[in-house]
Design a protein around this motif. Structure first.
Motif, PDB file in Angstrom:
ATOM      1  N   LEU A 280       0.833  -1.208   0.000  1.00  0.00           N
ATOM      2  CA  LEU A 280       0.000   0.000   0.000  1.00  0.00           C
ATOM      3  C   LEU A 280       0.862   1.250   0.000  1.00  0.00           C
ATOM      4  O   LEU A 280       0.574   2.233  -0.711  1.00  0.00           O
ATOM      5  N   LEU A 281       1.930   1.227   0.788  1.00  0.00           N
ATOM      6  CA  LEU A 281       2.831   2.382   0.841  1.00  0.00           C
ATOM      7  C   LEU A 281       3.565   2.563  -0.488  1.00  0.00           C
ATOM      8  O   LEU A 281       3.767   3.701  -0.941  1.00  0.00           O
ATOM      9  N   GLU A 282       3.963   1.452  -1.106  1.00  0.00           N
ATOM     10  CA  GLU A 282       4.634   1.538  -2.407  1.00  0.00           C
ATOM     11  C   GLU A 282       3.695   2.089  -3.468  1.00  0.00           C
ATOM     12  O   GLU A 282       4.088   2.930  -4.295  1.00  0.00           O
ATOM     13  N   ALA A 283       2.441   1.629  -3.451  1.00  0.00           N
ATOM     14  CA  ALA A 283       1.469   2.144  -4.415  1.00  0.00           C
ATOM     15  C   ALA A 283       1.217   3.626  -4.199  1.00  0.00           C
ATOM     16  O   ALA A 283       1.099   4.399  -5.166  1.00  0.00           O
ATOM     17  N   ALA A 284       1.157   4.051  -2.930  1.00  0.00           N
ATOM     18  CA  ALA A 284       0.943   5.468  -2.638  1.00  0.00           C
ATOM     19  C   ALA A 284       2.133   6.305  -3.073  1.00  0.00           C
ATOM     20  O   ALA A 284       1.965   7.423  -3.597  1.00  0.00           O
TER      21      ALA A 284
ATOM     22  N   GLY B  20       2.006  12.520  -0.811  1.00  0.00           N
ATOM     23  CA  GLY B  20       2.851  13.150   0.192  1.00  0.00           C
ATOM     24  C   GLY B  20       2.876  12.370   1.490  1.00  0.00           C
ATOM     25  O   GLY B  20       2.043  11.496   1.743  1.00  0.00           O
ATOM     26  N   TYR B  21       3.852  12.698   2.348  1.00  0.00           N
ATOM     27  CA  TYR B  21       4.035  11.935   3.580  1.00  0.00           C
ATOM     28  C   TYR B  21       2.819  12.043   4.486  1.00  0.00           C
ATOM     29  O   TYR B  21       2.325  11.033   4.990  1.00  0.00           O
ATOM     30  N   TRP B  22       2.352  13.261   4.720  1.00  0.00           N
ATOM     31  CA  TRP B  22       1.242  13.446   5.651  1.00  0.00           C
ATOM     32  C   TRP B  22      -0.062  12.879   5.091  1.00  0.00           C
ATOM     33  O   TRP B  22      -0.870  12.328   5.837  1.00  0.00           O
TER      34      TRP B  22
ATOM     35  N   SER C  80      -4.163   8.823   5.331  1.00  0.00           N
ATOM     36  CA  SER C  80      -5.010   8.003   4.464  1.00  0.00           C
ATOM     37  C   SER C  80      -4.767   6.511   4.638  1.00  0.00           C
ATOM     38  O   SER C  80      -5.687   5.712   4.445  1.00  0.00           O
ATOM     39  N   ILE C  81      -3.536   6.131   4.996  1.00  0.00           N
ATOM     40  CA  ILE C  81      -3.188   4.699   5.076  1.00  0.00           C
ATOM     41  C   ILE C  81      -2.735   4.312   6.485  1.00  0.00           C
ATOM     42  O   ILE C  81      -3.372   3.503   7.155  1.00  0.00           O
ATOM     43  N   LYS C  82      -1.637   4.902   6.941  1.00  0.00           N
ATOM     44  CA  LYS C  82      -1.028   4.465   8.198  1.00  0.00           C
ATOM     45  C   LYS C  82      -1.951   4.676   9.387  1.00  0.00           C
ATOM     46  O   LYS C  82      -2.051   3.815  10.270  1.00  0.00           O
ATOM     47  N   PHE C  83      -2.625   5.811   9.415  1.00  0.00           N
ATOM     48  CA  PHE C  83      -3.463   6.134  10.571  1.00  0.00           C
ATOM     49  C   PHE C  83      -4.551   5.090  10.793  1.00  0.00           C
ATOM     50  O   PHE C  83      -4.851   4.719  11.924  1.00  0.00           O
ATOM     51  N   ARG C  84      -5.122   4.580   9.698  1.00  0.00           N
ATOM     52  CA  ARG C  84      -6.196   3.595   9.818  1.00  0.00           C
ATOM     53  C   ARG C  84      -5.694   2.272  10.383  1.00  0.00           C
ATOM     54  O   ARG C  84      -6.451   1.539  11.021  1.00  0.00           O
TER      55      ARG C  84
END
Length: 311
Positions: A204-208, A214-216, A221-225
């Motif tokens: 997911l991080l690679e696709a983003a 951007g980092y934030w 959008s991803i890490k927080f969830r």
């Protein structure tokens, strides 16, 4: 079409026997499971549930354990109208409202920093884990030296033209306890957040990143969830620990600190010393109800925020 009754009866008998055998095995498995669970169940009932029920019983009676005069909710009314309880509840609420968010946000920011490629990452992590290895009594001794009227903290602020402060006997006492609380809890919470960030799927991080996210934006959008459950756990543990700062306060100022350091556990400890069990029990039940409501709200928020991840 001719039906072979002998073959049908044989097949039916075999299926029935297999069903009965499986049912017996399942029943035996349940009994074995309960046999292994029984020590834990007995322990929980003996040391948690039964004492809690006794506390509820004491809160509804007068003069326990000598006499058991049922008084209903009179003890709760007396506790709510108690000035000392009111001051302790206000001080505890103010402290928790400030300390818990900081105990979540600061470790999260540090975990996000350690999640990036920075030098001396291991040393940085070890620095914040050091307080976990230091006994509370030793930490309190250091705090007494640093925040004494003639201590290091006053020497530093005097260089900026500020007069010396009675740290433990003024409104700055909350600040002293807050710094001590954060110093003791940041490292542990940070490790939990580091583990949570490491569990985010890399694809997911690679696709983003390929989408030039951007980092934030990637974080929210991803890490927080994926770290919502850890965040709720850290919040609950920090909330519980904020109610347990009594030992530090007790070591700093004894059983009767100044009004600025008078917390709910201080109030309940003093009631225990005076054998006022009905007031102690009523205060404990009220504090438990508040904790249950807050934790329930946190679990509800976790289910709402992490619902799409579970799906």
């Amino acid at each position: 079409m001719k039906i072979d009754l002998k073959k049908y009866r044989k097949k039916y008998t075999e299926n029935g026997t297999a069903y009965t055998t499986n049912k017996k095995k399942n029943r035996k498995g349940v009994l074995v499971s309960w046999l292994f669970l029984s020590p834990s169940v007995i322990g929980v009932l003996t040391f948690f549930l039964v004492p809690f029920l006794i506390v509820i019983f004491y809160s509804l009676t007068q003069n326990p354990p000598v006499h058991y005069d049922f008084v209903g909710l009179d003890n709760y009314t007396s506790v709510v109208n108690n000035v000392a309880f009111h001051d302790a509840a206000v001080n505890t609420a103010i402290f928790s409202a400030i300390a818990v968010p900081l105990a979540v946000i600061i470790p999260l920011l540090l975990a996000m920093l350690l999640d990036t490629k920075i030098p001396f990452k291991s040393q940085f992590r070890s620095f914040f884990l050091t307080p976990l290895m230091v006994p509370v009594a030793s930490v309190v001794l250091v705090w007494q030296v640093v925040f004494h009227y003639n201590g290091l903290a006053n020497e530093i602020i005097q260089k900026f033209g500020v007069e010396s402060i009675e740290w433990f006997d003024s409104e700055y006492a909350h600040l002293v306890i807050l710094i001590l609380f954060l110093w003791k809890n940041i490292g542990y919470n940070m490790i939990l957040f580091i583990a949570a960030l490491g569990s985010v799927p890399g694809e997911l991080l690679e696709a983003a990143s390929l989408e030039r996210c951007g980092y934030w934006r990637m974080f929210f959008s991803i890490k927080f969830r994926y770290i919502v459950s850890t965040m709720v756990f850290v919040t609950i543990m920090s909330l519980i620990n904020s109610f347990k700062v009594f030992r530090e306060i007790y070591l700093l100022k004894g059983a009767h600190p100044t009004s600025y350091m008078y917390m709910l556990q201080t109030f309940m400890n003093n009631k225990f010393d005076s054998l006022d069990y009905n007031t102690l029990s009523s205060a404990a039940i009220l504090m438990s109800l508040v904790m249950v409501v807050i934790i329930g709200i946190l679990f509800f928020a976790e289910n709402r925020l992490g619902k799409d991840i579970e799906e």
